[in-house]
Design a protein around this motif. Structure first.
Motif, mmCIF file in Angstrom:
data_model
loop_
_atom_site.group_PDB
_atom_site.id
_atom_site.type_symbol
_atom_site.label_atom_id
_atom_site.label_comp_id
_atom_site.label_asym_id
_atom_site.label_seq_id
_atom_site.Cartn_x
_atom_site.Cartn_y
_atom_site.Cartn_z
ATOM 1 N N ILE A 128 0.837 -1.208 0.000
ATOM 2 C CA ILE A 128 0.000 0.000 0.000
ATOM 3 C C ILE A 128 0.873 1.260 0.000
ATOM 4 O O ILE A 128 0.581 2.241 -0.695
ATOM 5 N N LEU A 129 1.964 1.226 0.765
ATOM 6 C CA LEU A 129 2.864 2.378 0.760
ATOM 7 C C LEU A 129 3.480 2.590 -0.625
ATOM 8 O O LEU A 129 3.604 3.729 -1.095
ATOM 9 N N GLY A 130 3.835 1.471 -1.282
ATOM 10 C CA GLY A 130 4.359 1.593 -2.638
ATOM 11 C C GLY A 130 3.326 2.158 -3.596
ATOM 12 O O GLY A 130 3.629 2.981 -4.475
ATOM 13 N N TRP A 131 2.115 1.730 -3.421
ATOM 14 C CA TRP A 131 1.010 2.224 -4.250
ATOM 15 C C TRP A 131 0.825 3.732 -4.031
ATOM 16 O O TRP A 131 0.682 4.502 -4.983
ATOM 17 N N LEU A 132 0.860 4.184 -2.762
ATOM 18 C CA LEU A 132 0.707 5.610 -2.486
ATOM 19 C C LEU A 132 1.892 6.400 -3.038
ATOM 20 O O LEU A 132 1.734 7.483 -3.590
ATOM 21 N N TRP A 133 3.090 5.823 -2.887
ATOM 22 C CA TRP A 133 4.304 6.534 -3.304
ATOM 23 C C TRP A 133 4.296 6.799 -4.806
ATOM 24 O O TRP A 133 4.659 7.875 -5.270
ATOM 25 N N THR A 134 3.880 5.797 -5.558
ATOM 26 C CA THR A 134 3.966 5.909 -7.019
ATOM 27 C C THR A 134 2.722 6.494 -7.655
ATOM 28 O O THR A 134 2.783 6.972 -8.787
ATOM 29 N N GLY A 135 1.601 6.461 -6.937
ATOM 30 C CA GLY A 135 0.347 6.826 -7.602
ATOM 31 C C GLY A 135 -0.346 8.066 -7.088
ATOM 32 O O GLY A 135 -1.378 8.451 -7.642
ATOM 33 N N THR A 136 0.172 8.699 -6.049
ATOM 34 C CA THR A 136 -0.560 9.840 -5.482
ATOM 35 C C THR A 136 0.380 11.008 -5.219
ATOM 36 O O THR A 136 1.565 10.836 -4.956
ATOM 37 N N ALA A 137 -0.211 12.199 -5.240
ATOM 38 C CA ALA A 137 0.411 13.447 -4.764
ATOM 39 C C ALA A 137 1.754 13.745 -5.407
ATOM 40 O O ALA A 137 2.613 14.352 -4.774
ATOM 41 N N ARG A 138 1.950 13.346 -6.656
ATOM 42 C CA ARG A 138 3.192 13.703 -7.342
ATOM 43 C C ARG A 138 3.095 15.154 -7.840
ATOM 44 O O ARG A 138 2.072 15.536 -8.425
ATOM 45 N N PRO A 139 4.120 15.974 -7.623
ATOM 46 C CA PRO A 139 4.095 17.325 -8.204
ATOM 47 C C PRO A 139 3.961 17.239 -9.720
ATOM 48 O O PRO A 139 4.702 16.487 -10.365
ATOM 49 N N PRO A 140 3.047 18.005 -10.320
ATOM 50 C CA PRO A 140 2.862 17.934 -11.780
ATOM 51 C C PRO A 140 3.964 18.688 -12.513
ATOM 52 O O PRO A 140 4.719 19.453 -11.920
#
Length: 839
Positions: free
Chosen positions: A624-636
């Motif tokens: 789940i942490l990997g999923w959050l790291w790669t899939g959410t809240a990335r600066p555009p």
């Protein structure tokens, strides 16, 4: 001419990019899909599969009861069959099918590309599939739960009597409840933040209102059951005496927690079906719904009142007369908003020209059956009558009239209505009418006689019965009716399978409906809508001429996918003003992997394989942490983008403007409800005991709870300081504050542990000790989760994914810590201060 050619070329190029971005993976990678169209269909098919399985179990039960002294199946199998039938119908069909249908319909109804957290939808589905298969499959190993779908102690807490089936029920369903709450969060945020511009909250389709209300009810109804499951499993596995009267416990606490969930669940099941009818009735009456505001108020009122009725399932437990009067009056009162909703449908039909198609036939049948079930509900809401009918077949009849009239028949109406939407093919009107009359007739032949067998004293859940009590022929008729009904359901199944290959192609908007989901294109496009429209009516397809052409030609918002990313529009909660373009995560196996490992944790715990359970849980959290790291809240890559129609919107938002903040807030509301349920348990014991805590209890004292509270609240303060420092550009200070906060939280956990380990509290000896342990463990787990979140923020900051401008992570974590600080303060006050106040 050349301008038209240029526009067409541009539109085709935009459509090609959208098609590429939203394309489903092929081959074995298909199962990594996360868009709502795929996940919604998987969810619906799985829920219907469980429904058919549970229906077969019901037919076996009815065959066993067809004649007196029957020995078709063994008593042990019979107990498993009726328990699993009730469990599967309630937990694996009635609630999940609501969420499944909503995941499929809602984006199109809101003209959104997808819901805001598509991977969360996929995760919820895989949890549902794994947990449901585990529970349902247990019957093939003679290990299914056999204590009734409500698992009353002391029968179900006794390992010798209930076997491992009770553990399968408790842990398997707890896992599924995770899926239900995940879907509820997704749906609430979807309705609040993904509406098209102009669709103010009073212009929402009624279906969306019902989704919002029911998803909110799930947040308040399921957590008490989760809390009860925790107490129940702690007694079964570790002998903590929450329901053992010899050591201060009380089985009635389970009934309270179960029915605080169980009675609202009836309305969680009923209201979504009313929502389907609220879409079907105006369409086939060809007029807008009459009394839009009244039906919304009535739905809200029904949801609210449903939480005040739970004790009417407990009239025979010896409740005080004042409680009986209160809950009886509340049970009668819920008939008022329910009646308003029924009258709104009747008034709508009266003001239009009703077309009695197959969906309307099922809808009309549903109204008749549900009203009859409601009338018997008024009867059993009266305590004197309930004392006579309690635990008899009269209650079985009432329950099924309510649920089949209030849920199954509207759902089949919805199946016939929305089948062209989902598959681009039509079901057979002729087979649909056959199915309706067989189901309607078979249902009444089955359950109407049960009122009389119940009034003649036949109890529920008996394996067989002696001849000569006047139950024989009534039971035979009921069994006959059940098989007629089953034939009707079988015809529906045959029709669906036939239509998938050979059904007549459906035209676009075959029912001439007025709401946005019927803008769905007849070709297999996965982008939801070609472009997002501006809305000014509750029935835009009736009131906004040229809307569909405008959407199809890409003249709405988000007509393109120039960045090669999946995007959807985020709007304001009340007025649907455009606020942001949300980047959505793409297809991934991570939701499936997370569900597998978390499911392994639950399933291994059922068999007390602790090392496997621990490993599954740790790996699941890591995924789940990997999923959050790669899939959410990335600066555009850019701050703003062209959203179409001359509008430029930000690609990043944090705090209350972001969907993640809303999801965290809603999740924590559900979490707080579970915690309050545990605190309720503490005070329940206080009310039933003359002295609680017992005089001989050592208690945790004041010192350790005080230290735990002080360090934990200091950890909360450092998180807030970190958030402010990060936003002010003092990144190094923010990182130091995160490290300090994690240390303080660990100190708080240690102090809490000392409070129960060094003061002589033994959770096996008395329920007071066990209750204190549970509250401390619950709080410690939340502090530990807070530490993990702080370290995650620190890592994001070091990796450059969290900056002063891009601070979703820290703002969401701060919100989490608000709730955790409240949990900590209440826990320490209850275990440390309350004994002094009550003593």
């Amino acid at each position: 001419m050349s301008d038209d050619l240029s526009r067409n070329t541009l539109a085709e190029a935009q459509a090609a990019r959208l098609r590429h971005v939203w394309a489903n993976p092929r081959g074995w990678r298909y199962w990594s899909a996360v868009n709502n169209t795929e996940v919604g269909i998987w969810y619906i098919v799985t829920a219907f599969g469980f429904f058919l399985f549970a229906g077969v179990l019901a037919l076996i039960v009815r065959a066993q009861l067809a004649v007196p002294q029957n020995d078709l199946v063994s008593p042990e199998f019979y107990n498993q069959a009726f328990t699993l039938h009730g469990t599967m119908m309630m937990f694996l069909f009635a609630v999940p099918i609501f969420e499944a249908v909503a995941i499929l319909l809602l984006p199109q109804m809101l003209a959104a590309r997808d819901l805001p957290f598509p991977r969360l939808s996929a995760f919820g589905f895989w949890c549902f599939l794994i947990g449901g298969t585990f529970v349902a499959g247990s019957i093939f190993f003679d290990a299914a739960p056999a204590s009734g779908w409500f698992m009353y102690p002391p029968l179900a807490t006794n390992k010798d009597l209930a076997g491992i089936g009770a553990d399968i029920w408790l842990l398997g369903l707890s896992f599924i409840e995770v899926a239900s709450i995940a879907a509820a969060v997704e749906l609430i945020v979807g309705v609040l933040k993904c509406r098209p511009p102009g669709m103010r909250i009073h212009l929402m389709p009624l279906y969306c209102w019902y989704v919002l209300i029911v998803a909110g009810m799930i947040l308040f109804a399921f957590p008490p059951l989760i809390a009860g499951d925790i107490l129940f499993e702690l007694q079964r596995m570790f002998d903590w005496p929450f329901f053992d009267p010899d050591r201060g416990g009380d089985p009635v606490l389970w009934q309270h927690l179960f029915w605080i969930f169980g009675h609202p669940e009836v309305y969680i099941i009923f209201l979504p079906s009313i929502a389907l009818m609220a879409m079907i009735v105006p369409t086939f009456s060809q007029v807008p719904i009459t009394g839009y505001g009244w039906i919304v108020l009535a739905a809200v009122g029904t949801g609210f009142l449903s939480f005040g009725l739970w004790a009417h399932h407990m009239y025979t437990t010896g409740l005080p007369a004042l409680s009986l009067g209160f809950f009886s009056a509340a049970s009668e009162a819920v008939a008022i908003p329910t009646g308003v909703q029924i009258f709104v449908f009747i008034a709508t039909m009266a003001t239009g020209r009703v077309i009695f198609s197959v969906p309307m036939l099922f809808a009309a049948g549903a109204l008749a059956v549900f009203v009859f079930g409601g009338l018997t509900g008024v009867m059993v809401a009266l305590a004197p009558f309930d004392w006579q009918a309690h635990d008899t077949h009269f209650v079985v009849a009432h329950l099924h009239y309510t649920l089949i009239g209030g849920m199954l028949l509207p759902l089949i109406a919805g199946l016939y209505y929305f089948f062209p939407f989902a598959t681009k093919r039509m079901l057979s009107a002729r087979l649909g009418r056959w199915a309706f009359w067989l189901i309607f007739t078979g249902f009444n032949i089955t359950f109407l006689p049960m009122h009389f067998t119940g009034l003649r004293g036949m109890p529920r859940r008996v394996f067989t019965y002696p001849a000569g009590h006047g139950w024989d022929w009534l039971n035979l008729i009921s069994t006959f009716g059940a098989y007629i009904m089953a034939i009707g359901v079988l015809i529906v199944v045959v029709d669906v399978v036939r239509a998938l290959r050979h059904g007549r192609p459906a035209p676009r908007n075959p029912w001439n409906a007025g709401t946005l989901e019927w803008t769905v294109e007849t070709s297999d496009e996965n982008w939801g809508v070609r472009s997002v429209p501006q809305i000014s009516s509750r029935y835009p397809l009736w009131d906004q001429p040229g809307l569909v052409e405008e959407m199809d030609q890409g003249r709405g918002y988000l007509p393109d996918a120039a960045a090669g990313r999946r995007e959807t529009l985020i709007t304001g909660v009340l007025d649907a003003t455009p606020e942001q373009v949300q980047r959505l995560p793409t297809n991934s196996f991570r939701p499936l992997a997370a569900a597998v490992f978390i499911g392994t944790c639950f399933i291994a715990a059922t068999f007390e394989w602790w090392w496997l359970a621990t490993a599954g849980g740790i790996i699941g959290i890591g995924v789940i942490l990997g999923w959050l790291w790669t899939g959410t809240a990335r600066p555009p890559e850019a701050a703003m983008m062209d959203a179409g129609r001359g509008l430029t919107l930000p690609l990043y938002a944090s705090g209350p403007r972001s969907v993640g903040w809303w999801a965290m807030c809603i999740t924590m509301v559900g979490d707080a409800t579970a915690f309050i349920s545990l605190v309720f348990g503490y005070f329940f014991y206080w009310t039933i005991h003359a002295e609680f805590p017992p005089p001989e209890a050592t208690g945790p004292g004041l010192a350790w709870p005080g230290i735990a509270a002080a360090t934990g609240l200091a950890a909360w303060a450092t998180v807030l300081a970190a958030r402010h420092a990060n936003r002010a550009g003092r990144v190094a200070i923010a990182r130091l504050a995160l490290i300090a906060g994690a240390g303080l939280a660990i100190a708080s956990i240690a102090a809490g542990a000392a409070a129960i380990l060094t003061t002589g509290l033994d959770p096996v000896v008395h329920v007071y000790d066990a209750t204190v342990w549970v509250l401390v463990i619950w709080t410690a787990l939340h502090l530990a989760a807070g530490v993990l979140m702080q370290l995650y923020c620190l890592a994001r900051s070091l990796a450059g994914h969290m900056t002063p401008l891009h601070d979703i992570d820290i703002r969401n974590v701060a919100l989490y810590w608000h709730f955790t600080a409240g949990t900590l303060a209440v826990t320490m006050a209850v275990i440390g201060l309350f004994p002094l106040a009550s003593g």
